[in-house]
Design a protein around this motif. Structure first.
Motif, PDB file in Angstrom:
ATOM      1  N   GLU A  29      10.939  18.125 -27.350  1.00 17.17           N
ATOM      2  CA  GLU A  29      10.272  18.281 -26.048  1.00 17.17           C
ATOM      3  C   GLU A  29      10.684  19.570 -25.346  1.00 17.17           C
ATOM      4  O   GLU A  29       9.927  20.088 -24.543  1.00 17.17           O
ATOM      5  CB  GLU A  29      10.573  17.077 -25.161  1.00 17.17           C
ATOM      6  CG  GLU A  29       9.902  15.806 -25.633  1.00 17.17           C
ATOM      7  CD  GLU A  29      10.075  14.674 -24.644  1.00 17.17           C
ATOM      8  OE1 GLU A  29       9.943  14.912 -23.423  1.00 17.17           O
ATOM      9  OE2 GLU A  29      10.335  13.551 -25.096  1.00 17.17           O
ATOM     10  N   THR A  30      11.887  20.069 -25.637  1.00 19.25           N
ATOM     11  CA  THR A  30      12.384  21.300 -25.024  1.00 19.25           C
ATOM     12  C   THR A  30      12.822  22.268 -26.118  1.00 19.25           C
ATOM     13  O   THR A  30      13.011  21.878 -27.275  1.00 19.25           O
ATOM     14  CB  THR A  30      13.596  21.024 -24.111  1.00 19.25           C
ATOM     15  OG1 THR A  30      14.680  20.548 -24.932  1.00 19.25           O
ATOM     16  CG2 THR A  30      13.272  20.003 -23.026  1.00 19.25           C
ATOM     17  N   ARG A  31      13.019  23.535 -25.730  1.00 22.27           N
ATOM     18  CA  ARG A  31      13.517  24.525 -26.700  1.00 22.27           C
ATOM     19  C   ARG A  31      14.892  24.112 -27.225  1.00 22.27           C
ATOM     20  O   ARG A  31      15.164  24.228 -28.411  1.00 22.27           O
ATOM     21  CB  ARG A  31      13.588  25.900 -26.049  1.00 22.27           C
ATOM     22  CG  ARG A  31      12.238  26.526 -25.804  1.00 22.27           C
ATOM     23  CD  ARG A  31      12.372  27.828 -25.037  1.00 22.27           C
ATOM     24  NE  ARG A  31      13.172  28.777 -25.800  1.00 22.27           N
ATOM     25  CZ  ARG A  31      12.770  29.967 -26.181  1.00 22.27           C
ATOM     26  NH1 ARG A  31      11.567  30.373 -25.857  1.00 22.27           N
ATOM     27  NH2 ARG A  31      13.551  30.763 -26.861  1.00 22.27           N
ATOM     28  N   GLU A  32      15.739  23.643 -26.329  1.00 24.90           N
ATOM     29  CA  GLU A  32      17.086  23.239 -26.734  1.00 24.90           C
ATOM     30  C   GLU A  32      17.030  22.090 -27.742  1.00 24.90           C
ATOM     31  O   GLU A  32      17.766  22.078 -28.722  1.00 24.90           O
ATOM     32  CB  GLU A  32      17.922  22.835 -25.513  1.00 24.90           C
ATOM     33  CG  GLU A  32      18.229  23.958 -24.560  1.00 24.90           C
ATOM     34  CD  GLU A  32      17.056  24.330 -23.637  1.00 24.90           C
ATOM     35  OE1 GLU A  32      16.099  23.521 -23.492  1.00 24.90           O
ATOM     36  OE2 GLU A  32      17.084  25.437 -23.082  1.00 24.90           O
ATOM     37  N   GLU A  33      16.150  21.139 -27.487  1.00 23.59           N
ATOM     38  CA  GLU A  33      16.027  19.988 -28.370  1.00 23.59           C
ATOM     39  C   GLU A  33      15.493  20.404 -29.738  1.00 23.59           C
ATOM     40  O   GLU A  33      15.995  19.948 -30.774  1.00 23.59           O
ATOM     41  CB  GLU A  33      15.117  18.924 -27.754  1.00 23.59           C
ATOM     42  CG  GLU A  33      15.014  17.671 -28.596  1.00 23.59           C
ATOM     43  CD  GLU A  33      14.131  16.597 -27.969  1.00 23.59           C
ATOM     44  OE1 GLU A  33      14.269  15.453 -28.396  1.00 23.59           O
ATOM     45  OE2 GLU A  33      13.315  16.911 -27.070  1.00 23.59           O
ATOM     46  N   VAL A  34      14.496  21.272 -29.774  1.00 22.23           N
ATOM     47  CA  VAL A  34      13.935  21.672 -31.060  1.00 22.23           C
ATOM     48  C   VAL A  34      14.942  22.491 -31.863  1.00 22.23           C
ATOM     49  O   VAL A  34      15.007  22.375 -33.089  1.00 22.23           O
ATOM     50  CB  VAL A  34      12.580  22.403 -30.910  1.00 22.23           C
ATOM     51  CG1 VAL A  34      12.753  23.847 -30.476  1.00 22.23           C
ATOM     52  CG2 VAL A  34      11.817  22.346 -32.217  1.00 22.23           C
ATOM     53  N   VAL A  35      15.763  23.297 -31.192  1.00 22.12           N
ATOM     54  CA  VAL A  35      16.792  24.069 -31.901  1.00 22.12           C
ATOM     55  C   VAL A  35      17.804  23.115 -32.528  1.00 22.12           C
ATOM     56  O   VAL A  35      18.184  23.266 -33.696  1.00 22.12           O
ATOM     57  CB  VAL A  35      17.465  25.093 -30.965  1.00 22.12           C
ATOM     58  CG1 VAL A  35      18.712  25.686 -31.602  1.00 22.12           C
ATOM     59  CG2 VAL A  35      16.478  26.194 -30.590  1.00 22.12           C
TER      60      VAL A  35
END
Length: 68
Positions: A29-35
């Motif tokens: 859902e967020t850039r941090e989560e996808v990383v």
């Protein structure tokens, strides 16, 4: 070390893929989560190859951002 490409999917989620590991894709859902998710996906992908006695592909890709 692996390169990953992240981008917004059609559904608004972030998508990440690792070109040197075919089919290694994740989302969040967020850039941090996808990383974090792609980091885990890469680790599991490589662990699975090693457990199966298969070669781990080399990292051969270079990425560029091209503005048009």
């Amino acid at each position: 070390m692996r390169q990953a490409i992240i981008f917004r999917g059609e559904d608004g989620f972030w998508v990440a893929e690792c070109p040197s590991l075919p089919g290694c894709i994740s989302q969040g859902e967020t850039r941090e989560e996808v990383v974090q998710n792609i980091r885990e996906a890469i680790q599991l992908y490589i662990e699975t190859l090693e457990e199966d006695g298969l070669d781990v592909p080399d990292e051969l890709f270079e990425t560029f951002v091209i503005a048009v």
